[in-house]
Write a protein that holds these residues in place. Structure first.
Motif, PDB file in Angstrom:
ATOM      1  N   GLU A 111      -5.229 -11.380  66.619  1.00  0.00           N
ATOM      2  CA  GLU A 111      -4.648 -12.714  66.808  1.00  0.00           C
ATOM      3  C   GLU A 111      -3.919 -12.785  68.136  1.00  0.00           C
ATOM      4  O   GLU A 111      -3.989 -13.776  68.847  1.00  0.00           O
ATOM      5  N   ILE A 113      -4.518 -11.396  70.888  1.00  0.00           N
ATOM      6  CA  ILE A 113      -5.344 -11.548  72.093  1.00  0.00           C
ATOM      7  C   ILE A 113      -6.265 -12.756  71.983  1.00  0.00           C
ATOM      8  O   ILE A 113      -7.162 -12.949  72.795  1.00  0.00           O
ATOM      9  N   GLY A 114      -6.025 -13.597  70.962  1.00  0.00           N
ATOM     10  CA  GLY A 114      -6.743 -14.864  70.886  1.00  0.00           C
ATOM     11  C   GLY A 114      -8.170 -14.737  70.400  1.00  0.00           C
ATOM     12  O   GLY A 114      -9.026 -15.535  70.763  1.00  0.00           O
ATOM     13  N   GLU A 115      -8.436 -13.757  69.547  1.00  0.00           N
ATOM     14  CA  GLU A 115      -9.779 -13.595  68.972  1.00  0.00           C
ATOM     15  C   GLU A 115     -10.106 -14.809  68.082  1.00  0.00           C
ATOM     16  O   GLU A 115      -9.224 -15.345  67.409  1.00  0.00           O
ATOM     17  N   ALA A 116     -11.373 -15.205  68.087  1.00  0.00           N
ATOM     18  CA  ALA A 116     -11.784 -16.336  67.242  1.00  0.00           C
ATOM     19  C   ALA A 116     -11.559 -15.970  65.781  1.00  0.00           C
ATOM     20  O   ALA A 116     -11.774 -14.831  65.375  1.00  0.00           O
ATOM     21  N   ARG A 117     -11.107 -16.954  64.992  1.00  0.00           N
ATOM     22  CA  ARG A 117     -10.689 -16.643  63.624  1.00  0.00           C
ATOM     23  C   ARG A 117     -11.805 -16.058  62.774  1.00  0.00           C
ATOM     24  O   ARG A 117     -11.581 -15.204  61.939  1.00  0.00           O
TER      25      ARG A 117
ATOM     26  N   LYS B   2     -10.510 -21.368  74.763  1.00  0.00           N
ATOM     27  CA  LYS B   2      -9.594 -20.301  74.363  1.00  0.00           C
ATOM     28  C   LYS B   2      -8.153 -20.755  74.529  1.00  0.00           C
ATOM     29  O   LYS B   2      -7.293 -20.438  73.712  1.00  0.00           O
ATOM     30  N   ARG B   5      -7.161 -22.740  71.660  1.00  0.00           N
ATOM     31  CA  ARG B   5      -6.979 -21.868  70.500  1.00  0.00           C
ATOM     32  C   ARG B   5      -5.580 -21.251  70.551  1.00  0.00           C
ATOM     33  O   ARG B   5      -4.894 -21.154  69.546  1.00  0.00           O
ATOM     34  N   GLY B 214      -2.274  -5.958  74.010  1.00  0.00           N
ATOM     35  CA  GLY B 214      -2.985  -6.684  75.049  1.00  0.00           C
ATOM     36  C   GLY B 214      -2.902  -8.188  74.957  1.00  0.00           C
ATOM     37  O   GLY B 214      -3.805  -8.887  75.392  1.00  0.00           O
TER      38      GLY B 214
END
Lengths: 236, 301
Positions: A111, A113-117, B2, B5, B214
């Motif tokens: 989450e 690192i902004g990974e797709a859900r 992104k 998001r 990260g």
């Protein structure tokens, strides 16, 4: 002709802290892709400094550090995350978030690192399966043994599929049997996933038994670089 | 994509962590509530003081006594000359003949009536006057002098001495209330920032782990910024309600004035919504800035 591309390269690296203590002197070494390396040495020998330089918690005073094509020493503060995404880091004290479950702790890394859900769940479960904790996804860290907590931390470090896994005394808080389990897990990851593993330790039993590449530091100098299987217990 | 998001997740996380860190959130919100109530009350007082002094300043006027030798032509030309003076409000230059003044005085007082009724127009010792209002009350002295220097003016009076002191007092009060509000806003800012810093300090570990795995600095900061904003907005709701309803009911109870008819209260509809908006703005902005600056500390390595 064989070209060996080293994944990690230290060139004449000196690290002097602000308080004047010099932790590393003109250190040069190379680590290849897919290697499993123990970093050993007495306290104050520079092991932790070496690792901190690698994940850019500290900057070298002199010399260059290249990791996977990134000049780590030159990395700006706001770009550090680019390096960290290629690394997995495991600490002696696990560094889990006590208010999150096992699953949430591992998912937290994705989450952040902004990974797709949609990708999070399969990746988290895969990482937890790899460390053998799939049955404990709903537990909170405080209800787990030290070894299990460290496995969660390893799963969290692995979930982003890093090129390098850096472990700073991961067995420091564990009894010998659990320590061995953790190291064997790391070795398995190294073999099956091809992840390069760097492990700082002062547990000689482990180092003796595993017969891996060993880098020995003493007082901030490279004491000896033992190729795989070369290491025999010496006075350190 | 992104980016959105990250924004979406940040807002979601902000709500989540306000709930998750409930006791600390309550502490921050309470601090915001208390300080913003004080700011709101100070603003109401300031608005009223300003309104009161401005009204009083408007009422200040210069009485110009016209020489009894002046004929009708002189009197009219004097009016033109007075109106031409810079600081004179040309809409408020009123002429009062000595006969009118005599009538007025006789109406108000029996003794005067007895004496004055004996006077005929030639014997009337009173003087024709102009009542002049000024635009800038602070320059009333200079204006009075300028009028006095005109032909056929024997004397001017504007309450010399006393008016200057009154004006000085008004200006002092206005300045003081302005400074007090600014100081309060500054103190509020610091208080809120510090409380938010406390809540973020307790999550140092979370931040360090985010950085370790990260997360970019911006994606670490955003949830905290939204969280701070949320705390600020939640914290400003109660003060706004209190200020709006409180002032409306105060105005009703007091019949729109404070003790005497001189001190009238500003009608609530004119100010409460401005003050409410201001409180909301302070809450949201300070909350945001507070958490942003608090997180920043943990993003340096």
């Amino acid at each position: 002709m064989v070209i060996i591309l080293s994944l990690i390269e230290f060139k004449n690296v000196t690290k002097q802290y602000k308080n004047g203590v010099t932790a590393l002197y003109e250190l040069s070494l190379e680590i290849e892709k897919g290697d499993f390396v123990f970093i050993i040495g007495s306290s104050g020998g520079g092991k932790s400094t070496l690792i901190k330089l690698l994940y850019r918690e500290e900057k070298p005073t002199k010399g260059t550090i290249i990791m996977g094509g990134i000049n780590v020493g030159k990395l700006r503060n706001r770009s550090v995350y680019k390096l960290r995404r290629k690394l997995g880091i495991v600490f002696q004290d696990y560094r889990l978030l006590p208010k999150l479950t096992v699953y949430e702790n591992v998912a937290f890394a994705l989450e952040a690192i902004g990974e797709a859900r949609g990708n999070i769940r399969p990746k988290v479960l895969k990482a937890l399966e790899l460390v053998g904790l799939k049955s404990k996804v709903r537990e909170y860290p405080d209800n787990l043994s030290g070894g299990e907590q460290q496995r969660v931390a390893i799963a969290r470090a692995l979930v982003n599929e890093p090129k390098v896994l850096i472990c700073d005394e991961p067995t420091g808080n564990l009894d010998p049997a659990m320590s061995m389990e953790i190291v064997e897990l790391l070795s398995k990851i190294n073999e099956t996933e091809g992840t390069t593993v760097l492990m700082v330790t002062h547990d000689k039993t482990i180092v003796n038994k595993m017969k891996k590449h060993v880098i020995a530091l003493k007082d901030g100098h490279l004491f000896k670089d033992y190729k795989k299987g070369e290491y025999v217990d010496e006075i350190l | 994509m992104k980016f959105f998001r990250i924004i979406g997740r940040s807002i979601r996380d902000a709500f989540k962590s306000v709930k998750r860190n409930f006791s600390l959130s309550i502490a921050s919100i309470t601090c915001v509530i208390i300080t913003l109530i004080i700011v709101g009350v100070a603003l109401i007082i300031t608005f009223n003081i300003n309104d009161f002094t401005t009204k009083l300043k408007k009422d200040l006027s210069i009485v110009v006594f016209v020489s009894n030798e002046a004929d009708n032509f002189d009197i009219t030309s004097l009016e033109t000359q007075i109106k031409a003076i810079d600081n004179v409000d040309p809409d408020f230059v009123t002429y009062q003949s000595k006969a009118e003044i005599k009538e007025d005085m006789m109406k108000n007082n029996e003794t005067f009536k007895n004496i004055m009724s004996a006077w005929d127009d030639d014997e009337n010792p009173l003087q024709n006057t102009y009542i002049v209002k000024v635009i800038d009350a602070n320059k009333i002295g200079e204006t009075a002098t300028a009028i006095k220097n005109l032909a056929k003016v024997t004397r001017v009076s504007y309450g010399e001495g006393m008016v200057e002191q009154l004006l000085m007092a008004f200006n002092g009060v206005q300045k003081f209330s302005f400074i007090a509000v600014i100081a309060l806003v500054v103190v509020t800012t610091f208080l809120i920032i510090n409380t938010i810093k406390l809540t973020i300090f307790s999550r140092k570990r979370e931040i360090s782990i985010m950085r370790l795995v990260g997360a970019s600095n911006i994606s670490i900061k955003l949830p905290f910024v939204f969280e701070g904003m949320l705390i600020g907005i939640i914290g400003s709701i109660l003060p706004i309600i209190l200020v709006v309803y409180g002032y409306y009911s105060l105005f009703d109870i007091m019949n729109g004035k404070l003790l005497t008819d001189i001190f009238t209260l500003v009608p609530p509809s004119e100010i409460v919504f401005k003050i409410g908006a201001f409180i909301l703005l302070i809450g949201a902005v300070v909350g945001m800035l507070g958490s942003a600056s608090a997180v920043k500390k943990y993003l340096k390595v």
